[in-house]
Design an enzyme around this catalytic site. Structure first.
Site, PDB file in Angstrom:
ATOM      1  N   GLU A 105       0.791  -1.224   0.000  1.00  0.00           N
ATOM      2  CA  GLU A 105       0.000   0.000   0.000  1.00  0.00           C
ATOM      3  C   GLU A 105       0.831   1.285   0.000  1.00  0.00           C
ATOM      4  OE1 GLU A 105      -3.199   0.230  -0.390  1.00  0.00           O
ATOM      5  OE2 GLU A 105      -3.631  -1.920  -0.307  1.00  0.00           O
ATOM      6  N   SER A 109     -48.902  -4.155  -8.450  1.00  0.00           N
ATOM      7  CA  SER A 109     -50.181  -4.653  -7.928  1.00  0.00           C
ATOM      8  C   SER A 109     -50.222  -4.809  -6.417  1.00  0.00           C
ATOM      9  CB  SER A 109     -50.517  -5.996  -8.586  1.00  0.00           C
ATOM     10  OG  SER A 109     -50.783  -5.815  -9.954  1.00  0.00           O
TER      11      SER A 109
END
Length: 626
Positions: free
Chosen positions: A79, A344
């Site tokens: 990193e 519905s």
């Protein structure tokens, strides 16, 4: 050339001045890391801790000296290998990533240091924007000015995200491998270090192929930086990983619920600068059933998404919620934030209004292809699914069972379109001007909003908004308590009649020109249910006296949803109810003294000794209506 040198000099002077200004600001504006620790504790309904906030997330803090050096060094080489030498940012890395992104025309590589990533974890979101990057840069300078590198590295390793609701390398070690960090081998270390770059892509629980490729890259980095030998690298590549078999305790299971609790907390206007104990209605066993039902029916690899909610009738306590298939893949809570047309599933409210206005379960309308001439001289021409019509009079029972659109629109126009509009407003659901299409669910709602209606039906007409939080305490003092104040919004008798009618989608005696909507599906308990489908959405919502379960399935980008996707919502719904009642008997409502049970042919609504039992008001004259 001289002009170029002058421009370069001015640019360099401006950049240096800006950096000095930022660092001067950072020097006089320290950030307090420790004020954010252990500020919020969230408890489930059984008073078990489900979340403890630590830098805004649920995590357990581990000191740097307890984290093995090899893990630290692997993170650093992957990193931020210049971590101990830069002032919070790495200009060379930023320029390199910027050039790469410019060449590809999109962001494919980040230039953030560990300090910047830690600053983001503490104070910011994952939003990709220039303003967020500027804030990240300023926060990182503040961290560098007031804390040493060891403190920053410790903080990063405790706040880095591994997906599945897991924060910190210590928690990740236990979650993925059920091991202490000191017991991790090279293969396991490399696998874990590779995940934070993209948890939804590199988690071995989601995509083993991508995870192994990422692991191989990390092992190469470890070898290059002399953390392992070439032989150790090869051994790690050949090592068969044994992932923890018990992922049922994944924090991602309750991630959506925790987010909903924190959101509700914000709406209570409570001072967050104090220790808070939040007691919720969360039921871990119910949530586990819902989560397992989703995962057993929809693949995590599929683009299809879903949302679901389970509410307790009479109390309106939200017991469980799923904002998507998996919290790791997406933290967007579709059950609360996504407003879709409910199709519905709106019809039961329309039919409740009809019962209030003198209709009965046996009231008939002619179901055939119809164009309606509206008052404004416009024509409205709804259709049934697959253009399938009974072409004869049908009852309200059969209209519910088969989700007949013509019957619904005729009812809507007969009552007046303002009737349904007014009913929705009573549930605190925002609606625009009333339209004929409202009867077919053109109204957008979230699943949480829709559950208000069905929870009221399940509660025999009692209404109150669903809630996540039961009480909040601070320093042993109750500062908020949810007041249960149900009001009788709907008639008890008519909700009972409706509840019995909503069992008709499972009633095979409704088979005729088409099949009832739940034909071929089975719920062990007796359940009221209504399906809702459109070109974009598939919904299923229903209830017993103990649970309301709502499920939505569709695509986030609102693309067309083919009919072969409709079954997913039904399967999740039935699986959930069957598992909820796997170890206990089901219960059902009892008709009041004003109601009678009558055997009727559900298609016509006429009395029939071979028919099915539905409930009627005892004053109703049960005969064929036209």
């Amino acid at each position: 050339m001289k002009i170029f040198r002058n421009i370069l000099a001015i640019l360099s002077f401006s950049i240096i001045t800006l950096l000095l200004s930022i660092y001067l600001y950072a020097f006089f504006a320290p950030v307090d890391l420790y004020a954010k620790k252990n500020n919020i504790t969230i408890y489930d309904a059984n008073e078990s801790v489900m979340y403890e906030s630590n830098f805004k997330h649920a995590m357990k803090w581990t000191s740097l000296d307890q984290i093995p050096k090899k893990i630290q060094d692997t993170f650093l080489c992957v990193e931020d290998k210049h971590f101990f030498y830069h002032p919070g940012f790495n200009p060379i890395r930023i320029l390199k990533s910027g050039l790469t992104n410019l060449i590809h025309g999109k962001i494919i590589q980040g230039g953030s240091t560990i300090t910047q990533q830690y600053a983001k974890n503490l104070f910011l979101t994952n939003e990709q924007s220039i303003s967020r990057k500027i804030k990240e840069f300023i926060y990182s300078t503040q961290l560098e000015m007031h804390y040493d590198k060891s403190t920053i590295l410790e903080g990063y390793l405790n706040t880095v995200y591994f997906g599945h609701g897991v924060y910190g390398i210590n928690s990740a070690s236990h979650f993925f491998f059920d091991k202490e960090m000191k017991d991790l081998n090279n293969a396991e270390i490399a696998m874990l270090v590779g995940i934070p770059n993209g948890p939804s892509l590199y988690s071995p629980l989601i995509n083993e192929h991508h995870a192994k490729n990422r692991q191989s890259l990390i092992l190469s980095c470890m070898e290059k930086n002399n953390l392992i030998s070439k032989q150790e690298k090869q051994e790690a590549l050949n090592f068969q990983l044994n992932l923890s078999s018990d992922i049922r305790q994944s924090p991602s299971i309750n991630g959506y619920y925790i987010d909903a609790v924190l959101s509700e907390l914000d709406s209570l206007s409570i001072d967050m600068n104090q220790p808070l104990e939040i007691h919720t209605n969360y039921n871990s066993s119910v949530q586990s059933i819902l989560d397992n039902s989703i995962k057993s029916n929809i693949s995590l690899d599929h683009e299809l998404e879903c949302a679901a909610i389970i509410v307790q009738p009479f109390s309106s306590n939200v017991l469980a919620i799923a904002g998507g298939k998996d919290y790791t893949l997406s933290q967007y809570n579709r059950a609360i934030l996504s407003k879709r047309q409910v199709a519905s599933t709106i019809k039961p409210l329309l039919y409740y209004c009809a019962l209030e206005n003198g209709f009965s379960p046996s009231t008939q309308f002619l179901s055939q292809k119809t164009s309606f001439q509206l008052a404004n001289n416009e024509t409205y021409s709804p259709t049934n699914y697959n253009d399938n019509y009974a072409n004869k009079n049908i009852s309200m029972i059969h209209a519910i069972a088969t989700s007949d659109n013509i019957y619904a629109v005729k009812t809507h126009l007969f009552l007046g379109i303002q009737t349904l509009h007014d009913a929705l407003q009573k549930f605190d659901i925002p609606v625009n001007n009333p339209l004929p299409s409202d009867a077919l669910g053109s109204i957008p709602m979230s699943l949480l909003e829709l559950s208000r209606i069905y929870t009221t039906f399940a509660s025999e007409g009692l209404y109150q908004k669903p809630s996540f939080i039961s009480s909040v305490r601070s320093n042993d003092k109750i500062i908020y308590k949810h007041q249960s104040s149900p009001k009788q919004l709907c008639s008890r008798d008519n909700t009972l009649i409706l509840s019995q009618m909503l069992t008709s989608p499972f009633d095979n005696k409704n088979a005729g020109h088409t099949f009832p909507s739940m034909y071929g599906y089975h719920c062990n308990p007796k359940v009221s249910v209504k399906t809702g489908t459109s070109n974009w959405d598939s919904l299923e919502i229903g209830y017993t006296p103990e649970y309301v379960v709502g499920v939505w399935v569709g695509f986030d980008d609102n693309r067309h949803l083919d009919a072969n996707y409709y079954h997913y919502a039904k399967e999740i719904f039935c699986t959930t109810f069957n598992d909820l009642y796997k170890t206990k008997p089901s219960i059902w409502y009892q008709p009041s003294n004003q109601l009678i049970e009558v055997k009727v042919d559900p298609i016509t609504g006429n009395p029939n000794t071979d028919g099915s039992i539905y409930w009627f008001n005892k004053n109703t004259e049960i005969k064929k209506n036209s």
